[in-house]
Design an enzyme around this catalytic site. Structure first.
Site, short mmCIF file in Angstrom:
data_model
loop_
_atom_site.label_atom_id
_atom_site.label_comp_id
_atom_site.label_asym_id
_atom_site.label_seq_id
_atom_site.Cartn_x
_atom_site.Cartn_y
_atom_site.Cartn_z
N ASP A 183 -11.21 2.53 4.39
CA ASP A 183 -11.58 1.12 4.25
C ASP A 183 -13.10 0.95 4.18
OD1 ASP A 183 -9.62 -0.77 3.92
OD2 ASP A 183 -9.11 -0.89 6.05
N LYS B 214 0.85 -1.20 0.00
CA LYS B 214 0.00 0.00 0.00
C LYS B 214 0.88 1.25 0.00
CE LYS B 214 -3.75 -2.41 2.33
NZ LYS B 214 -4.38 -2.75 3.60
N GLN C 79 -4.61 -1.54 9.89
CA GLN C 79 -4.49 -2.88 9.29
C GLN C 79 -4.97 -3.94 10.28
OE1 GLN C 79 -3.30 -3.42 6.02
NE2 GLN C 79 -4.01 -5.50 6.41
#
Ligand SMILES: NC(=O)c1ccc[n+]([C@@H]2O[C@H](COP(=O)([O-])OP(=O)(O)OC[C@H]3O[C@@H](n4cnc5c(N)ncnc54)[C@H](OP(=O)(O)O)[C@@H]3O)[C@@H](O)[C@H]2O)c1
Length: 283
Positions: free
Chosen positions: A119, A52, A96
């Protein structure tokens, strides 16, 4: 033989387009920034975060990676999220998953401001998606929708079956398909006669985390089959949830790797830009 949906190529096209959009934003003194927080030493998480970061930086998004030790308390993580929530230079925040046991995942998800929730996991964003008024959308199902679009796969009135009901893939996937006027069935580990249901699917999305689970006999001729699974085999190779033999009956199929995975990261970049634009009032 099924036509393979090239997620890698589509992701590359998406990020190339974003790169020029970011250059234009910078000319207007808008500098998109994404903060990624990773807690602990999970090897898979480390690889995801590294990818990422690399892709964000390569297209001009400022990427802040904050690595915290395994022993980080929930309070410490919440404090950091609040700091990023209040920092107007940061447009997107991602924590994460998975998190160590001492940290409540739900509390963390809910702490991120919905306007910075790249997200799309915050309950407000999930609710808005369910009401077909989305702000941020979970990246994996969003990437799959882009694949349908890029390959001119019509969803209207189609029978769509989603195998798996996780909050990050299965449920938002079903909502997106429903919003696109498909007739949607969600299946899971308690579903009876799963194959009878999957065989009815014009569109079949599989996200269960079991290598090569869906076989040729479970799939209707010419169906569009999306394989979300990423399963590491003992050999070290990566396998999807869909057996490769499905290519003999499906009309379209996503490969693993180079299918859904790269699109997930591309959508993370796209949503960072969308949230950035929104934060400064650019449509
Ligand atoms: N490519 C990407 O970018 C990407 C992104 C996210 C996830 N993934 C991969 O996608 C897979 C699924 O991830 P996830 O996070 O959604 O998984 P998850 O949270 O473990 O959820 C798995 C879902 O599959 C269902 N399931 C398990 N076994 C089943 C069976 N035999 N028949 C029917 N349903 C079954 C479970 O049902 P219950 O609810 O009844 O337990 C659950 O709803 C994993 O391999 C993951 O690595 C890939």
């Amino acid at each position: 033989m099924a036509k393979l949906i090239d997620g890698k190529k589509l992701a590359q096209i998406t990020t190339d387009n974003l790169k020029s959009e970011i250059e234009d934003l910078k000319k207007k003194n808008v500098f998109p920034a994404l903060a990624v927080i990773v807690v602990g030493e999970n090897p898979a998480s480390k690889i995801y975060v590294k990818n990422k970061h690399r892709i964000a930086e390569s297209i001009g998004i400022k990427s802040i990676v904050k690595k915290l030790p395994d022993t980080t308390s929930e309070k410490e993580l919440l404090n950091l999220i609040n700091e990023y929530n209040d920092n107007s230079d940061i447009n997107g925040i991602l924590v994460q998953l998975p998190l160590p046991n001492q940290i409540n995942e739900k509390k963390i998800t809910e702490a991120i401001k919905p306007e910075k929730d790249v997200d799309g996991f915050h309950p407000i964003n999930i609710g808005r998606l369910a009401m077909n008024d989305p702000l941020a959308i979970p990246c994996t199902p969003l990437g799959i929708m882009r694949m349908f679009n890029a390959y001119n796969i019509d969803l209207d009135g189609k029978n769509a079956v989603v195998v798996g009901r996780s909050n990050i893939v299965g449920k938002p996937m079903a909502a997106l398909l429903l919003n696109a006027n498909a007739t949607v069935t969600i299946t899971h580990s308690h579903t009876k006669n799963l194959a009878e249901i999957t065989k009815q699917a014009d569109i079949l999305v599989v996200a269960i985390g079991q290598a090569n689970f869906i076989k040729k006999a479970d799939v209707k001729q010419s169906a569009v089959v999306i394989d979300v699974g990423m399963n590491r085999l003992d050999s070290g190779k990566l396998a999807g949830d869909v057996d490769k033999e499905v290519a003999e009956v499906a009309g379209y199929l996503t490969p693993v790797p180079k299918g859904v995975g790269p699109m997930t990261i591309a959508m993370l970049m796209e949503q960072t830009i969308e949230l950035t634009k929104r934060s400064v009032g650019i449509e």
